[in-house]
Design an enzyme around this catalytic site. Structure first.
Site, mmCIF file in Angstrom:
data_model
loop_
_atom_site.group_PDB
_atom_site.id
_atom_site.type_symbol
_atom_site.label_atom_id
_atom_site.label_comp_id
_atom_site.label_asym_id
_atom_site.label_seq_id
_atom_site.Cartn_x
_atom_site.Cartn_y
_atom_site.Cartn_z
ATOM 1 N N ASP A 151 0.944 -1.234 0.028
ATOM 2 C CA ASP A 151 -0.219 -0.012 -0.058
ATOM 3 C C ASP A 151 0.834 1.318 -0.021
ATOM 4 O OD1 ASP A 151 -2.176 1.781 0.533
ATOM 5 O OD2 ASP A 151 -3.422 -0.065 0.846
ATOM 6 N N HIS A 190 -3.703 6.113 3.286
ATOM 7 C CA HIS A 190 -4.537 4.922 2.847
ATOM 8 C C HIS A 190 -3.999 3.613 3.312
ATOM 9 C CE1 HIS A 190 -5.815 2.070 -0.417
ATOM 10 N NE2 HIS A 190 -6.703 2.927 -0.665
ATOM 11 N N SER A 226 -11.230 -0.739 -1.315
ATOM 12 C CA SER A 226 -9.852 -0.605 -0.550
ATOM 13 C C SER A 226 -10.270 -1.106 1.135
ATOM 14 C CB SER A 226 -9.369 0.741 -0.677
ATOM 15 O OG SER A 226 -8.558 0.576 -1.756
#
Length: 488
Positions: free
Chosen positions: A192, A237, A421
């Site tokens: 990520d 994220h 996600s």
């Protein structure tokens, strides 16, 4: 492949030059040489300019024998050693050529490929070789599977000391915890944007933290900038997705599905959320055989059991070819690691899984769609069927909560976000719970996925060319149920 998925068409044959026949001509014709080179690479190397590009070799290693090996460690060691030795042997003449021409390069082994920086003369010399299949671009492209709406700070409000987030409760993780299956002893990987490793909900669960000191060797690598020798996440994220896998601050923020598991990570995207084929391939190599902070001494014994991938690699910008990541994901799976992949946020259009780029559309990927708090498919969640040359697949494989998910965010706070996600790390967490309950499944990717599929809450659908039953192109096999999956 295996029995684990339903196929609408038969005979998988990815029509890329990755599978060129060994009988390629010794000296390709000028037209064949030109066909090997991506148009963007030709443009970038025009007028005497140098560029960075990927060189995909025609021959790829066969690691299918790993399937018969009895343990995950045996599979991982076999796959790593086979791939690395094959790459070293077959890349040797190309490296010699590049050395003579003064070109810079970096070798990969999870797919037989080199990242090269050189001029048009280097490109032409490579394209003239029979052992080179393609010369591809390696641009940085926006690759995170972002929610349709920006994440927002979780509202500040009193929370009970036993607070478990709704989404964690919805997959029945607390029921799985009650007999002691929290993911203890299990390592999970995350590819990520990085992580705030010392976030209160993540630090206790970081594999590099002993409780008194930290060691990032074998637990962290930054493929975007290897000089970052400790985890960072300026984008946010990756901190969110890691929190959904394992997060728990020991107090009011029980945000993770498998709080007993440990996480390790490879950063594949920079502070703007941009990654490249090279960074993704590097991170998958790190997951098969993690190395130290100097990039040395790779060790398959330190590999995670599953990897959460909340991203895609863009095809539209020519940044990613299906063939490069297909072989990569296939080899990760052969090493006994479950590649858990977000379906994408291009819904509600049918056949939208994989339209932005791989690896969600691959049969070898365990593809995750997103549901709402009302247990319906989120409007943004990409739908199947998924298509690759000569094959159409029912996708996604499974669904989990992905709308309005509260999780960790830097610096040391929490936000609510939506997207596939957010759904994907739930499945990685459930795998950790399963393995703490049924360790004999570790390394058996097909059996692990079959268990999750068979214990899911099946949801029928006739939309998007679905049969009216399950699996289907909205929910796959259905909504994941951790409690049913860990039962004896």
């Amino acid at each position: 492949m295996s029995h684990r998925r339903v196929r609408i068409a038969v005979l998988f044959g990815l029509a890329t030059m990755l599978w060129l026949a060994a009988a390629a001509p010794a000296v390709p014709s000028p037209s064949a040489r030109s066909a090997k080179v991506a148009t963007s690479v030709l443009k970038e190397t025009a007028h005497g300019r140098a560029a960075t590009f990927l060189v995909l070799l025609a021959r790829q290693a066969d690691v299918s024998a790993a399937q018969a090996l009895p343990t995950k460690l045996a599979k991982g060691r076999f796959v790593f050693r086979t791939l690395r030795s094959f790459a070293a042997r077959t890349q040797a003449p190309i490296k010699a050529l590049l050395d003579r021409m003064g070109a810079r390069y970096r070798s990969h082994w999870v797919v037989n490929l080199l990242r090269v920086t050189g001029s048009r003369a280097v490109v032409d010399a490579l394209a003239a070789r029979a052992d080179v299949a393609q010369v591809l671009p390696d641009p940085w492209t926006k690759s995170t599977i972002l929610p349709r709406q920006a994440p927002h700070l979780a509202p500040a409000q009193p929370r009970r000391t036993d607070t478990v987030e709704w989404n964690v409760d919805r997959v029945h993780a607390p029921i799985a915890w009650s007999p002691g299956y929290t993911g203890q002893g299990i390592g999970l990987g995350n590819i990520d944007t990085g992580q705030q490793w010392d976030h209160p909900a993540l630090k206790p669960h970081y594999r590099g933290w002993s409780g008194s000191c930290v060691d990032h060797n074998y637990n962290w690598y930054d493929a975007t900038d290897p000089t970052n020798r400790a985890p960072i996440d300026p984008y946010g994220h990756g901190t969110h997705t890691a929190g959904t896998m394992v997060g728990d601050d020991g107090g009011t923020n029980q945000i993770g599905v498998a709080p007993g598991a440990k996480w390790m990570s490879c950063r594949s995207m920079n502070s703007s959320g941009f990654g490249s084929p090279d960074t993704y391939i590097t991170c998958f190599e790190f997951m098969i055989a993690p190395w130290n902070l100097d990039g040395q001494n790779p060790d398959p014994s330190k590999a995670p059991v599953a990897v959460s991938n909340s991203w895609y690699c863009s095809i539209s910008s020519e940044g990613c070819s299906q063939g490069v990541l297909y072989q990569t994901v296939k080899n990760v799976r052969a090493a006994g690691i479950v590649p858990v992949v977000a379906a994408g946020n291009s819904g509600p259009t049918c056949s939208s899984i994989g339209i932005d780029g791989p690896p969600a559309q691959y049969d070898e990927s365990y593809t995750v769609g997103a549901t709402t708090s009302s247990n319906t498919l989120a409007s943004f969640s990409s739908r199947g069927p998924a298509s690759v040359p000569h094959q159409t697949l029912i996708k996604p494989d499974i669904v989990a909560p992905g709308e309005g998910v509260r999780s960790s965010w830097p610096p040391s706070t929490y936000v609510v976000a939506s997207g596939t996600s957010m759904a994907t790390p739930h499945i990685a967490g459930v795998i950790a719970l399963i393995y703490s309950a049924k360790p004999s499944l570790i390394g058996n990717v097909d059996a692990t996925e079959a268990l999750i599929n068979s214990t899911a809450h099946h949801i029928n659908s006739s939309e998007c060319s679905s049969s009216g039953s399950w699996p289907n192109n909205l929910y796959g096999y259905g909504f994941v149920d951790a409690a049913r999956a860990v039962r004896p």
